[in-house]
Design an enzyme around this catalytic site. Structure first.
Site, short mmCIF file in Angstrom:
data_model
loop_
_atom_site.label_atom_id
_atom_site.label_comp_id
_atom_site.label_asym_id
_atom_site.label_seq_id
_atom_site.Cartn_x
_atom_site.Cartn_y
_atom_site.Cartn_z
NE ARG A 245 3.72 25.80 -52.06
CZ ARG A 245 3.13 24.98 -52.92
NH1 ARG A 245 2.46 23.97 -52.50
NH2 ARG A 245 3.24 25.18 -54.21
N GLY B 246 -1.65 18.64 -45.04
CA GLY B 246 -3.02 19.07 -45.30
C GLY B 246 -3.72 19.76 -44.14
CG MET C 293 -1.51 24.41 -40.44
SD MET C 293 0.01 25.00 -39.72
CE MET C 293 1.19 23.86 -40.34
NE ARG D 77 5.42 15.81 -46.89
CZ ARG D 77 4.24 16.38 -46.85
NH1 ARG D 77 4.05 17.45 -46.12
NH2 ARG D 77 3.23 15.91 -47.54
CG HIS E 161 -6.17 14.65 -46.71
ND1 HIS E 161 -7.17 14.16 -45.92
CD2 HIS E 161 -5.31 15.28 -45.90
CE1 HIS E 161 -6.95 14.53 -44.68
NE2 HIS E 161 -5.83 15.22 -44.64
NE ARG F 13 -0.20 -7.27 -7.54
CZ ARG F 13 -0.76 -6.30 -8.26
NH1 ARG F 13 -0.10 -5.18 -8.48
NH2 ARG F 13 -1.96 -6.45 -8.75
CD GLU G 234 1.54 -1.10 -5.61
OE1 GLU G 234 1.00 -0.89 -6.69
OE2 GLU G 234 1.41 -2.17 -4.98
CB SER H 100 8.40 -4.39 -9.28
OG SER H 100 7.72 -4.14 -10.49
N GLY I 236 5.32 0.23 -9.09
CA GLY I 236 3.92 0.16 -9.55
C GLY I 236 3.47 1.58 -9.82
CB THR I 237 4.38 3.93 -12.49
OG1 THR I 237 4.29 2.93 -13.50
CG2 THR I 237 5.82 4.13 -12.09
CG ASN I 238 -0.66 1.21 -13.24
OD1 ASN I 238 -0.13 1.87 -14.13
ND2 ASN I 238 -0.90 -0.09 -13.34
CG ASP I 239 -1.91 1.45 -6.83
OD1 ASP I 239 -2.98 2.06 -6.72
OD2 ASP I 239 -1.83 0.21 -6.96
CB CYS J 158 5.19 -4.19 -13.04
SG CYS J 158 4.67 -3.84 -11.35
CE1 TYR K 159 10.81 -5.96 -14.19
CE2 TYR K 159 12.83 -6.35 -12.96
CZ TYR K 159 11.44 -6.27 -13.01
OH TYR K 159 10.70 -6.50 -11.88
C1 PEP Z 1 0.63 -0.45 -10.27
O1 PEP Z 1 0.03 0.05 -9.34
O2 PEP Z 1 1.35 0.19 -11.06
C2 PEP Z 1 0.51 -1.89 -10.56
C3 PEP Z 1 1.23 -2.46 -11.50
O3 PEP Z 1 -0.42 -2.57 -9.85
P1 PEP Z 1 -1.98 -2.57 -10.18
O4 PEP Z 1 -2.17 -1.87 -11.48
O5 PEP Z 1 -2.38 -4.00 -10.23
O6 PEP Z 1 -2.53 -1.84 -9.01
MG MG Z 2 -0.76 -1.26 -7.81
#
Ligand code: PEP
Ligand code: MG
Length: 909
Positions: free
Chosen positions: A99, A108, A110, A372, A490, A652, A779, A798, A800-803, A865, A885
């Site tokens: 096994r 299930g 493997m 398990r 399964h 914002r 950002e 804050s 802005g980790t998207n940008d 954010c 935060y």
């Molecule tokens: C970002 O850029 O992380 C953000 C929160 O702003 P937006 O997504 O509105 O560009």
């Molecule tokens: Mg942004």
């Protein structure tokens, strides 16, 4: 230097391995060793380490066999010694199982081979030894079938075809006019073996191996290979299991559940994996081998009497029939039941968590084959952890760590509306295999489920029984319905692991894959028809049924309280409407971390005023339109501040490029022209003027506010006036005004000046003041690099980790869908960096920005954010860099709260 140890033996209550060696021995191997150590009866065997799997992938078959031959031979000798029999010996044969067993359980996914070591000679010897010809031939046909499938690769040719071995079985059953596999006699089984081998030879061109050692090496290598089969790969991707881990291989003496009516096999859980209730439960089959229970071919019986009675009600089986045809193990084998019950308690107490066990009874003797930590639904996860805490078996920190943040999501999902369900028509009843409410359109194949789902359809995957191949389809489906299979089938186990609604074993359903129909209760439903499933009761309904939000008190509430007790970081929400703010507050948000003002401008007449502002030729034109927008914005802010009274709200200023708001269609341009008293051509020209080649890097964020200061001025006025209006009503608003896309100190300063001057004007007009903060998004990479400069002025950051992700990688947020999936498939990236924060790269900027900012303003408030604020591993990172935060969408607030508490606990350990 000592030789690397590659094989670990166990048996007779001793073991070379132990529970904490999962990385090396895999989960199954480590627990088999541990069970020996604590005196649980386990057939003897050995584990080939996960490292050998990696060596195999590098070195190939021949070299790896050479590496482990002597240790494997020693392992077999140890089994022989304990069992008093010999591998490959016709007179006194020892058979083994082979096994898989990875570090993380992959149920299930493997391969497994049972009864290995049989050939025509050994079969004869075993018949002489046991005097049970039927058992021996049944074992042999199972072995040829499994080995033929797993090692020699004889599988169905297409998705509509049934398994080639099952097809042969069906033919023989037809010829003999019998229904069950158990009705086949010895001659039938012999005939099966002959036909199986013939099929293997004709389809693969190879003879079925007779030498047990050849069989063993073939099986070991096949198990290593199964680490890289498609379903295992997909499962790993789904569950974030690293490719490089590899699987261990467990070789163990066979014990037989198919030796007659005092033998059997089963699966059990120490608590209910669906609800978390503290009741021992499970299923077994008499005179059967392991795979029969999980494969859902025969109707399994319940282990406890109470469970059996519950099952009978659901399955519509009368008490008399239940007692005679489907008695519980507690009733049919009370002594074995008693021993099993003691062992399950011992194992749960030892591991201090809900266990999922596999056992076999051979002629009245009980053996444990596996234990398990059991897969469970989100609801069961929360309940079990809170119960174990209350029972004093685990402490608060352990209880928190037992909960997987992302799984909380399941608890937040809607349930059926009570009045709608009363009116709904019940089509069929199956087993409540995995709780939840699901509504969707019927599809019969996993790949079609994927295609439909990709087009935005909600689907229910309907199968006779599911196999691991169906995993992709299950993943995208709202729910799963199977005609066969029990609570441990399964489909049920995998669905519970995914938190997906599942009803299994709905026996009254007849499925025709070729016609893509299902017949039930005199009605024919076809692909695309709507049905609904209640995974908590097993009911299948016709049509769609409305759903409502779930109740979140009880154990969920306790868990959240506990999280707050152990956390350092707190959680805010991203919300643009009072409704979202309310929802998030209900989930425990301690403020708003991002209110995107642009979303407010799309509704109703607002868009017209907004367009007027954008299309205006000059400042006076813009100011005229902004005047119309001011009261609307102010009212919006009042609503949001009120919903979040006494908690901070980060608002914002306008961020997206203006062209997002302008009318592109002819009709709308005409309407706008009329509204503004200009020609359509003038509108069109202005729209064309606003066109940008790269809008995400163009005229947006504070660049708008710096080119059109009147926009920032109006927004600042709306915010301050809203807060002061509420103050008059005795409601405390705490506004924090946030400037987007800052890249240089000067950019920030000019915006801040406008905001502060405007606020002072309002204070003067109203002869009153309020407190507010001004801060910025971080950002743009340059902002992170010069954070010490920006923090001289900004009162909070804050991230802005998207940008920031977009600009650090240089991947367009809007276009990355074209290449990211390929990048992830090819292993260029481990995850989508827009979902899981890239700690190695983007993370450096976050850490640096925080440090540099605090170097000039030690108490600088720092949060995040971007979407990552609700993703557990990213939340942990935010904790480590010392953020105050995280802020995330309302439905992720509980997930982030738990993840933040776990981060604090992990740090303290
Ligand atoms: C970002 O850029 O992380 C953000 C929160 O702003 P937006 O997504 O509105 O560009
Ligand atoms: Mg942004």
């Amino acid at each position: 230097m000592a030789e690397t140890k590659r094989v670990y033996k166990f048996g007779n209550k001793t073991a070379e391995g132990k529970a904490d060696m999962k990385n090396l021995l895999g989960g199954k191997g480590a627990n088999l060793a541990e069970m020996n150590r604590i005196g649980v009866p386990v057939p003897p065997g050995f584990t080939i380490t996960t490292e050998v799997c990696t060596e195999y992938n590098q070195l190939g078959v021949d070299k790896v066999i050479k590496l482990i031959t002597s240790e494997v031979e020693d392992g077999i000798a140890n089994i022989e010694k304990i069992m008093g029999s010999k591998f490959g010996d016709a007179a006194n044969p020892c058979l083994v199982s082979v096994r898989s067993g990875a570090r993380a359980s992959m149920p299930g996914m493997m391969d497994t081979i049972l009864n290995l070591g049989l050939n025509e000679e050994v079969v004869k010897g075993l018949v002489r030894k046991t005097g049970n010809e039927r058992f021996v031939w049944d074992s042999y046909r199972r072995f040829v079938q499994m080995y033929g499938d797993v090692v020699m690769g004889l599988k169905p040719a297409s998705k509509e075809d049934i398994d080639p071995f099952e097809e042969i079985i069906d033919h023989i059953k037809e010829e003999k006019k019998v229904v069950n596999d158990t009705d086949l006699d010895v001659d039938d089984l012999k005939e099966l073996v002959t036909r199986f081998k013939k099929a293997v030879k004709s389809k693969t061109g190879k003879d079925f191996p007779t030498d047990p050692w050849d069989q063993l090496w073939g099986a070991i290598i096949a198990v290593f290979d199964s680490w890289n089969n498609d379903r295992a790969k997909f499962y790993r991707k789904l569950n974030n299991i690293p490719e490089e881990w590899g699987t261990a291989v467990n070789v163990q003496a066979m014990v037989f559940g198919n030796m007659g009516n005092t033998s059997g096999t089963g699966v059990a859980f120490t608590r209910d994996a669906g609800t978390g209730e503290d009741i021992f439960n499970g299923e077994y089959l008499i005179n059967a081998q392991g795979e029969d229970v999980v494969a859902g071919i025969r109707t399994p019986q319940q282990i406890t009497k109470e469970g059996s009675k519950r099952w009978a009600i659901l399955a519509n089986v009368k008490e008399e029939e239940r007692k005679t045809k489907y008695p519980s193990l507690e009733e049919s084998m009370p002594l074995i039941y008693k021993e099993l019950n003691e062992i399950q308690q011992k194992l749960e107490d030892h591991y201090k968590d809900m266990q999922d066990l596999e056992f076999t009874m051979q002629e009245g003797k009980l053996w444990l084959l596996q234990t398990r930590n059991g897969k469970r639904t989100g609801a069961a996860m929360v309940k079990i952890s809170m119960d174990l805490l209350q029972e004093g078996k685990i402490d608060e920190k352990t209880a928190l760590l037992r909960n997987e943040p992302n799984k909380l999501d399941e608890l937040l999902h809607p349930v059926f509306d009570k009045s709608a369900i009363k009116k709904a028509k019940v089509l069929a009843k199956g087993l409540p295999a995995s709780p939840g409410a699901a509504t969707g359109q019927i599809v019969f194949f996993a790949d079609e489920a994927e295609e439909w789902a990709q087009k935005g359809n909600k689907v229910i995957l309907v199968r006779i029984e599911t196999s691991p191949e169906d995993l992709r389809g299950m993943n995208v489906a709202q729910g799963i319905l199977t005609a066969r299979g029990g609570m441990t089938s399964h489909a049920a186990v995998v669905a519970r692991g995914m938190g997906k609604c599942c009803v299994s074993g709905a026996g009254s359903i007849r499925i025709d894959y070729k016609k893509k129909t299902m017949d039930v209760d005199g009605r024919t439903l076809k692909e695309g028809d709507w049905i609904s499933l209640n995974g908590s009761t097993g009911e299948v309904y016709l049509d769609r049924i409305a759903t409502v939000d779930p109740d979140l008190s009880g154990d969920f509430g306790k868990l959240m309280e506990l999280a707050d007790k152990h956390t350092r970081m707190y959680v805010r929400t991203n919300a643009d409407t009072p409704k979202d703010a309310h929802v998030a507050r209900g989930f425990g948000a301690k403020g708003i971390g991002l209110c995107r003002t642009e979303h407010m401008f799309f509704e109703g007449d607002r868009i017209k005023a907004m367009r007027e502002m954008i299309l205006a030729e000059d400042e006076p034109g813009r100011r005229k339109a902004l005047k119309k927008l001011l009261p609307i914005q102010r009212a919006d802010f009042e609503g949001i501040f009120e919903a979040m009274h006494d908690l901070p709200v980060t608002v914002r200023l306008l961020d997206p490029p203006l062209h997002e708001f302008v009318p592109h269609e002819d009709e709308n341009q005409q309407e706008m022209a009329k509204e503004m008293g200009i020609t359509k051509e003038q509108i069109k020209r202005k729209v064309d003027d606003l066109h940008e080649f790269n809008p995400m890097l163009g005229h947006r964020g504070c660049r708008l506010g710096n080119t059109y200061p009147e926009i920032s001025e109006t927004q600042a006025r709306a915010i301050i006036e809203a807060a002061m209006n509420l103050k008059k009503k005795g409601i405390r608003a705490i506004p924090e005004i946030m400037i987007p896309l800052t890249g240089t100190l000067k950019e920030y300063q000019l915006q801040e000046e406008i905001i502060r001057q405007t606020a002072e004007k309002v204070f003067e007009e109203r002869k009153d003041r309020i407190d507010y903060l001004v801060g910025t998004m971080i950002e743009v990479p340059r902002a992170a690099l010069t954070a010490d400069k920006i923090a001289e002025k900004a009162e909070f950051f804050s991230f802005g980790t998207n940008d920031l992700t977009q600009m650090t990688f240089g991947y367009s947020r809007d276009d990355s869908g074209k290449f990211l999936p390929v990048y992830i498939d090819k292993g260029i990236l481990k995850h989508d960096p827009f979902q899981i924060l890239d700690q190695e790269g983007v993370g450096q900027l976050v850490e640096m920005g925080t440090k540099r900012g605090r170097s000039v303003r030690p108490k600088l408030k720092v949060g995040i954010c971007g979407e990552h604020g609700g993703e557990p591993s990213s939340v942990e990172f935010c904790h480590r860099v010392g953020m105050d935060y995280v802020s995330c969408s309302p439905y992720r607030v509980p997930i982030a709260r738990l993840a933040a508490a776990q981060a604090a606990i992990k740090e303290s350990k």
